[in-house]
Design an enzyme around this catalytic site. Sequence first.
Site, PDB file in Angstrom:
ATOM      1  N   GLU A 255       0.854  -1.195   0.000  1.00 15.23           N
ATOM      2  CA  GLU A 255       0.000   0.000   0.000  1.00 15.23           C
ATOM      3  C   GLU A 255       0.884   1.237   0.000  1.00 15.23           C
ATOM      4  OE1 GLU A 255      -2.948   0.421   3.118  1.00 15.23           O
ATOM      5  OE2 GLU A 255      -3.816   2.121   2.045  1.00 15.23           O
TER       6      GLU A 255
ATOM      7  N   GLU B 132     -11.844  -2.791   3.242  1.00 15.04           N
ATOM      8  CA  GLU B 132     -12.379  -3.073   4.585  1.00 15.04           C
ATOM      9  C   GLU B 132     -13.817  -2.588   4.719  1.00 15.04           C
ATOM     10  OE1 GLU B 132      -9.650  -1.353   7.402  1.00 15.04           O
ATOM     11  OE2 GLU B 132      -8.507  -3.209   7.549  1.00 15.04           O
TER      12      GLU B 132
END
Length: 657
Positions: free
Chosen positions: A45, A376
């Site tokens: 990321e 998420e």
Amino acid sequence: MKYKLKIITAALLLGAANALAIDLEVDASKSLTKIQPTMYGIFFEDINFAADGGLYAEMVKNRSFEFENRLMGWKQPNTSAHSFNEQSGIADIIHTADNKTNKNFARFTINDDQGYEIINEGFRGMGVKKDARYNLTLKAANHDGAIKKILVQLIDKDKKVLGETSITPNANEWKSYSAQLSAKATEAKAQLKISFVGKGTIDLDMISLFPEETWKNRKGGLRKDLVQLLYDLKPGFLRFPGGCIVEGRTLAERYQWKKTVGNVEDRESMINRWNKEFAHKPAPDYFQSFGLGFYEYFQLSEDIGASPLPILSCGIACQFNTGELVPLAELDPYVQDALDLIEFANGDLTTPWGKVRADMGHPKPFNLKMIGVGNEQWGYQYIERFKVFQAAIKAKYPEIQIVSGAGPFPEGPHFDYAQAELKKLKAELVDEHYYKDSKWFRENAGRYDKYDRNGPKIFAGEYAAQSVATVSPDNKNNWETAFSEAAFMTGLERNADVVYLTSYAPLLAHVDAWQWTPDLIWFNNLESYGTTNYYVQKLFSNNKGTDLISLTSQGVPVTGQNNLFASATKDSTTKEIIVKLVNTDKNAQTVAINVNGEKLNGSGKLIILTSAGLDDLNSFEKPKNIYPVEKKFSPKGNKMDLDLGPYSVTILKLKVK
Ligand code: AHR
């Protein structure tokens, strides 16, 4: 648990608290399940300056003047508040048509020949190495040929020149120029100074500096030392580009892969969502140039032998931030992005997106097998959007495996809801995240023992033991976190029939520019090192084997009894049995291992990772403070005793006949 009493000299010498050997039975006669090639992978990321300022080797920050504060990263030291006529020169930002992706450039008006300079500070400095060469490129439009020369220098903090070159701008219109500099000395915090010979006006854009030496020496490529660390993990997959960065704080700030391919200078810069996420770690200069974009992620996956695993926005912005939702009726462009991405990766040259890939230099497909929908996300809002993606992807590409999210937590109402719904939907791979303390990792090594064998397979997509608390800036990559993760990983491996992919998170962190700790690899502008956790990942990944085999003590798996954790595999290619043993006890322990089902040939090795203190760390000063030590191991027959030091991770490799 019963123990066989033995007198073990070695254990006494090691100062073991007890001289009781724990019996371990390894049965190599049959494969319990295949270990997936994707078992141990990488989660990437762009957080902690992992892309710009990290893996992407560009040294100039805000190279095309697109940051919100257009001159952020640049300073003009010898201009002052005097009237323009008294100034040596000035940089103005010209904003061109809004429909362009690279909207701004800098216009320099020079009054005083060589009296004006502009300096780029890099990503908390620029790391330059003695005798290394650096490639400078820029675009210039020299109005009426006014400027005779552009002088480019690398300088240290005292403005001492470390290397220099110059460019003769010989066109009124935009033209690209390149030059090379080499450095006379090593400096971690160098800066790039630009000055001018001549008076008048010149426009500059895309002012870029890369080390000549990059991974595979690609121009405009990736930092070699960092890719090497990734390569050494032998990762089964590379997940990109995140993480929450996929979702964005708002939908407008979500990651849009189509804007990250094609000409680098046409990729529209955008704020990085970690720019202002944490009040305790603000990073106002954190933007995304997308020089490291989706083509480069696929290429990196290929380079390091990892299966690519892109994750896309599912039409929900980060629910910790705005949680903006795309109405279901307007989800089509998002779904189309997923379908087009599969075409970009795998389509042949006759397809529009396959052609884009080929034109960028990769006519062969990237062999994409998996795609993630959302990160998420939680609640019915996710499930109803996931359904739309699932139907569309499976209709067009039934062979592509879809990764779905299970929310940010590994338990609780959001998790339970997602699990139940995804099971009904016959989801294939569910991404679970756990940022928990070290004890949780030790206590949850049996997490998957009771998972439904007919349900979705598991992608343990983000996990890391937190030494203080999740998102605490005081978390450390200490030895306790690492061996606790190792203990947990034996549980992942023991359940390889359910757990198909796993990855530690986050991956990379710039020591002067991070937002989140702990991280697997730390770097500054010159160096990098693997944490203790990195070496745990490396040991498991490099020694994963091809088949899970049975390892028990007193007839049951070893999941923490007496603070011992273990798993076993065999490798049908190297003809080895591989036993992973994690002793989380403060005392040494001895195991008596009996291998059935294969004849051992008497040769083998031990790889041991250990340290005395729970708080011990690797660092720039001592990058190998905690580092695997290999030694020969020659068992006589199929039974052997092994002493496991306190707080140790041991890989035992036994050759079979
Ligand atoms: O790894 C850091 C962040 O943790 C990721 O972006 C997110 O998915 C998780 O909450």
